[in-house]
Scaffold this motif. Structure first.
Motif, PDB file in Angstrom:
ATOM      1  N   TYR A 103       0.824  -1.203   0.000  1.00  0.00           N
ATOM      2  CA  TYR A 103       0.000   0.000   0.000  1.00  0.00           C
ATOM      3  C   TYR A 103       0.865   1.263   0.000  1.00  0.00           C
ATOM      4  O   TYR A 103       0.603   2.201  -0.757  1.00  0.00           O
ATOM      5  CB  TYR A 103      -0.936   0.007   1.210  1.00  0.00           C
ATOM      6  N   ASP A 122       2.534   1.695  -3.387  1.00  0.00           N
ATOM      7  CA  ASP A 122       1.545   2.138  -4.365  1.00  0.00           C
ATOM      8  C   ASP A 122       1.188   3.607  -4.146  1.00  0.00           C
ATOM      9  O   ASP A 122       1.020   4.351  -5.103  1.00  0.00           O
ATOM     10  CB  ASP A 122       0.279   1.286  -4.263  1.00  0.00           C
ATOM     11  N   ARG A 145       2.278   5.443  -7.291  1.00  0.00           N
ATOM     12  CA  ARG A 145       1.069   5.559  -8.115  1.00  0.00           C
ATOM     13  C   ARG A 145      -0.063   6.077  -7.245  1.00  0.00           C
ATOM     14  O   ARG A 145      -1.072   5.407  -7.065  1.00  0.00           O
ATOM     15  CB  ARG A 145       0.673   4.202  -8.701  1.00  0.00           C
ATOM     16  N   ASN A 161      -3.748   5.817  -8.372  1.00  0.00           N
ATOM     17  CA  ASN A 161      -4.328   4.526  -8.724  1.00  0.00           C
ATOM     18  C   ASN A 161      -3.952   3.455  -7.696  1.00  0.00           C
ATOM     19  O   ASN A 161      -3.265   2.495  -8.024  1.00  0.00           O
ATOM     20  CB  ASN A 161      -3.862   4.123 -10.123  1.00  0.00           C
ATOM     21  N   VAL A 162      -4.425   3.589  -6.463  1.00  0.00           N
ATOM     22  CA  VAL A 162      -4.151   2.607  -5.420  1.00  0.00           C
ATOM     23  C   VAL A 162      -5.273   1.571  -5.438  1.00  0.00           C
ATOM     24  O   VAL A 162      -6.442   1.909  -5.309  1.00  0.00           O
ATOM     25  CB  VAL A 162      -4.053   3.277  -4.031  1.00  0.00           C
ATOM     26  N   ASP A 163      -4.912   0.293  -5.602  1.00  0.00           N
ATOM     27  CA  ASP A 163      -5.888  -0.791  -5.672  1.00  0.00           C
ATOM     28  C   ASP A 163      -5.684  -1.705  -4.468  1.00  0.00           C
ATOM     29  O   ASP A 163      -4.743  -2.495  -4.420  1.00  0.00           O
ATOM     30  CB  ASP A 163      -5.693  -1.561  -6.980  1.00  0.00           C
ATOM     31  N   PHE A 209      -7.520  -4.246  -3.350  1.00  0.00           N
ATOM     32  CA  PHE A 209      -7.729  -5.667  -3.624  1.00  0.00           C
ATOM     33  C   PHE A 209      -6.460  -6.287  -4.200  1.00  0.00           C
ATOM     34  O   PHE A 209      -6.037  -7.362  -3.782  1.00  0.00           O
ATOM     35  CB  PHE A 209      -8.908  -5.855  -4.583  1.00  0.00           C
ATOM     36  N   ARG A 210      -5.821  -5.605  -5.127  1.00  0.00           N
ATOM     37  CA  ARG A 210      -4.576  -6.087  -5.720  1.00  0.00           C
ATOM     38  C   ARG A 210      -3.470  -6.151  -4.668  1.00  0.00           C
ATOM     39  O   ARG A 210      -2.743  -7.141  -4.568  1.00  0.00           O
ATOM     40  CB  ARG A 210      -4.148  -5.172  -6.865  1.00  0.00           C
ATOM     41  N   ASN A 211      -3.358  -5.112  -3.871  1.00  0.00           N
ATOM     42  CA  ASN A 211      -2.316  -5.065  -2.844  1.00  0.00           C
ATOM     43  C   ASN A 211      -2.446  -6.207  -1.847  1.00  0.00           C
ATOM     44  O   ASN A 211      -1.471  -6.883  -1.517  1.00  0.00           O
ATOM     45  CB  ASN A 211      -2.357  -3.738  -2.091  1.00  0.00           C
TER      46      ASN A 211
END
Length: 130
Positions: free
Chosen positions: A90, A93, A97, A100-102, A104-106
């Protein structure tokens, strides 16, 4: 199944997955098209989905043979690693970025890494623990 048969199947699946990953990366890099590439890609996706289901089941099956103290230590290590990897992912990211922090992906990446580090030796266990 025999004692070492399940771990041998797991090792063979891991080797097939590694070889398939190298071949898929080569095919994508060289823009290989055609029916064979499509069928190989579909087989690779099915192998990946099978491994996503197979590895946790084998880990749970093999962890039944462990003592409760060892399972508690591994679960504690899993939760700590999950929190650390999730937080680091997190933060990186957010730094690199920020628009665009995701989450679910993290946290899915953190879950996979923590599970792999904490339980990989149980997945490949050949002999019973007394």
């Amino acid at each position: 199944m025999k004692k070492g048969m399940l771990s041998m199947v797991t090792i063979i699946l891991y080797i097939l997955f590694a070889i398939g990953t190298v071949i898929m990366l080569w095919m994508v890099y060289n823009h290989i098209e055609g029916k064979i590439a499509l069928y190989f890609g579909m087989a690779y996706v099915f192998l990946t989905l099978f491994l996503i289901v197979y590895v946790p089941i084998v880990t749970i099956f093999n962890s039944r043979k462990l003592k409760w103290v060892d399972i508690k230590k591994r679960l504690f290590k899993f939760f700590i690693l999950f929190i650390v990897f999730g937080a680091l992912n997190y933060v990186f990211d957010y730094i690199f970025r920020s628009s665009n922090v995701d989450l679910f992906r993290n946290f899915s990446i953190a879950l996979g890494l923590a599970f792999g580090i904490s339980f990989i030796d149980i997945t490949l266990k050949k002999k019973e623990v007394e």
